[in-house]
Design an enzyme around this catalytic site. Structure first.
Site, PDB file in Angstrom:
ATOM      1  N   SER A 141      34.471  39.648  34.900  1.00 55.30           N
ATOM      2  CA  SER A 141      35.236  40.889  35.023  1.00 55.30           C
ATOM      3  C   SER A 141      34.732  41.939  34.050  1.00 55.30           C
ATOM      4  O   SER A 141      34.231  41.608  32.967  1.00 55.30           O
ATOM      5  CB  SER A 141      36.707  40.576  34.728  1.00 55.30           C
ATOM      6  OG  SER A 141      37.442  41.750  34.494  1.00 55.30           O
ATOM      7  N   TYR A 143      44.028  36.634  29.224  1.00 56.42           N
ATOM      8  CA  TYR A 143      43.242  36.604  30.472  1.00 56.42           C
ATOM      9  C   TYR A 143      41.822  37.111  30.222  1.00 56.42           C
ATOM     10  O   TYR A 143      40.842  36.459  30.573  1.00 56.42           O
ATOM     11  CB  TYR A 143      43.911  37.453  31.567  1.00 56.42           C
ATOM     12  CG  TYR A 143      42.959  37.803  32.687  1.00 56.42           C
ATOM     13  CD1 TYR A 143      42.575  36.839  33.615  1.00 56.42           C
ATOM     14  CD2 TYR A 143      42.395  39.078  32.798  1.00 56.42           C
ATOM     15  CE1 TYR A 143      41.669  37.138  34.626  1.00 56.42           C
ATOM     16  CE2 TYR A 143      41.496  39.386  33.801  1.00 56.42           C
ATOM     17  CZ  TYR A 143      41.133  38.408  34.715  1.00 56.42           C
ATOM     18  OH  TYR A 143      40.225  38.695  35.698  1.00 56.42           O
ATOM     19  N   LYS A 199      37.844  35.121  30.240  1.00 58.52           N
ATOM     20  CA  LYS A 199      36.602  35.524  30.918  1.00 58.52           C
ATOM     21  C   LYS A 199      35.438  35.541  29.921  1.00 58.52           C
ATOM     22  O   LYS A 199      34.337  35.085  30.220  1.00 58.52           O
ATOM     23  CB  LYS A 199      36.763  36.913  31.564  1.00 58.52           C
ATOM     24  CG  LYS A 199      37.687  36.933  32.768  1.00 58.52           C
ATOM     25  CD  LYS A 199      37.180  36.074  33.910  1.00 58.52           C
ATOM     26  CE  LYS A 199      38.048  36.182  35.148  1.00 58.52           C
ATOM     27  NZ  LYS A 199      37.740  35.159  36.153  1.00 58.52           N
TER      28      LYS A 199
END
Length: 342
Positions: free
Chosen positions: A127, A152, A156
Site C-alpha cells: 500500500s 494496519y 504493510k
C-alpha cells in the site's frame, strides 16, 4: 503447455476477486483461500458468471499452517498472490494484536510453505500507506518509508521487510511488492464489486450508498487542507486496472523476466483528485446527486498523495487505462445491482 496454478489468498475479497477474474482470463488456474471474515461466498457466483470457470475455493484461514500445508501439497502452486489481511485503519488502532497476528502470521506461513513446495513467486498486496505524507509528489518507489500512522500501515511495512529479508536469505523464489494507491470501481459487468460489511470504511462505497439513499449524507473530513479546494487528494485507480497489474507481475516472475529477486512497483494513475472533485465527477458521470456535508478533519488522514507510475509503466509494462468517471460509473452500476429492491 500445462496451465499454471496460482494460489490467491483473500481471493473472495474486493481486489482478490477482480484479480482472480483477470488471472483466469490470462489462462491461469486459480485456487482461492479465504476465511470469509470480510467477504461473502456469493462472490464465487460473480467470478464464475464473468469467466465461465468456477475457481477452486477453500474456506481456510491463511494462519492455519496445517490446512495450508494440505493445499500446497495437493496443488503445488507455481505462484501466489497474497491479499489475505485485515485492512481497516480505524479498527487496527482499536485491535492492534488482531492485525499483527492476522497480517504478519498469514504471510510467514505462505513464505515457509512456498519454499517447501517449490512455488516460484509471490506478488504481495502492499500500500502507498508505507510512504506516509511524502515530502515530494508524485511519489516514486525510492521515496523514504515513513513511520506508519496506524497498526494496519505498520503491518504493510513489516510485511515488506519480512519479504525483503526472506529474499535476501536466498530462497529459491522471487517476489514483487505492489504498492497500491486507492482502488475504486467495480467490474464492468457489475457481477463483482466492493462489498463492505456494515458501515463502509472506504469513501466510494459510502458515497454510492449515500447516492442510493441507504446513508443520509456523506461527510467530507476537512476542507481546510493545503489543496486547491481544501479537501484531501488521492490517486484513485480502477480495481480492474489494479487486478491486471497482478497478472503482469506474476507473468514477469514465472517467465524469468524479473531483473532482481525482489522488485517494487507503485500502482496508480499518476493523477491526484480531491474528495470534492470525486463527488462532482460522480454526479456528472451518473446524473445522481450526492448529499454531503463538511466535517472536521479525521485523525490519521494524509493531506495529499499520488503515484509516479513511471516504473510500472516502463519496467513492468503496465499502465492504468480507466478514467475517474468510468471508475465511478462502474461503482454506481454495482451499487444499483446490489441495493435492496423496494
Amino acid at each position: 503447455m500445462s496451465t499454471k496454478t496460482i494460489l490467491v489468498t483473500g481471493g473472495m475479497g474486493y481486489i482478490g476477486s477482480h484479480t482472480t477474474v483477470e488471472l483466469q482470463a490470462a489462462g491461469y488456474e486459480v485456487i482461492i483461500v479465504d476465511n470469509l471474515s470480510n467477504s461473502n461466498r456469493e462472490v464465487l457466483k460473480g467470478i464464475t458468471a464473468i469467466s465461465g470457470t468456477e475457481p477452486l475455493f477453500y474456506e481456510v484461514d491463511c494462519n492455519d499452517e496445517m490446512e495450508m500445508r494440505k493445499i500446497y501439497a495437493k496443488h503445488r502452486p507455481e505462484g501466489i498472490i497474497h491479499f489475505a489481511a485485515s485492512k481497516a485503519v480505524g479498527e487496527s488502532v482499536e485491535k492492534p494484536l488482531l492485525y499483527y497476528r492476522n497480517n504478519l502470521l498469514s504471510l510467514i506461513v505462505q513464505l515457509e510453505l512456498m519454499k517447501e513446495y517449490g512455488t516460484g513467486g509471490i506478488v504481495f498486496s502492499s500500500s502507498c500507506t508505507v510512504y506516509g505524507q511524502p515530502k515530494q509528489l508524485p511519489v516514486t518507489e525510492d521515496a523514504p518509508i515513513l513511520p506508519a500512522t496506524s497498526p494496519y500501515g505498520n503491518t504493510k511495512q513489516v510485511n515488506e521487510e519480512i519479504i525483503r529479508d526472506t529474499i535476501h536469505a536466498g530462497v529459491p523464489y522471487k517476489a514483487i511488492l505492489l504498492r497500491y494507491f486507492n482502488p475504486i470501481g467495480a467490474h464492468p459487468t457489475a457481477e463483482i464489486g466492493e462489498l463492505p460489511l456494515g458501515v463502509p470504511q472506504n469513501l466510494i462505497p459510502y458515497l454510492t450508498q449515500t447516492a442510493a439513499g441507504i446513508r443520509r449524507e456523506l461527510t467530507v473530513f476537512g476542507n481546510d487542507y493545503n489543496t486547491p479546494d481544501g479537501s484531501c487528494i488521492r490517486d484513485y485507480i480502477h480495481v480492474v486496472d489494479l487486478a491486471k497489474a497482478h497478472v503482469v507481475a506474476m507473468d514477469r516472475m514465472l517467465q524469468g523476466k524479473s531483473l532482481e529477486a525482489l522488485e517494487v512497483f507503485n500502482i496508480g494513475t499518476g493523477r491526484g483528485n480531491s474528495v470534492l472533485e470525486l463527488i462532482h465527477t460522480f454526479e456528472e458521470a451518473t446524473g445522481v446527486k450526492v448529499p454531503y456535508k463538511i466535517g472536521a478533519r479525521r485523525e490519521g488522514d494524509i493531506e495529499q498523495v499520488w503515484a509516479d507510475p513511471k516504473k510500472a509503466n516502463e519496467v513492468l509494462g503496465w499502465s492504468a487505462k480507466s478514467t475517474l468517471a468510468e471508475s465511478l460509473k462502474s461503482a454506481w452500476d454495482w451499487q444499483v445491482k446490489i441495493s435492496p429492491k423496494e
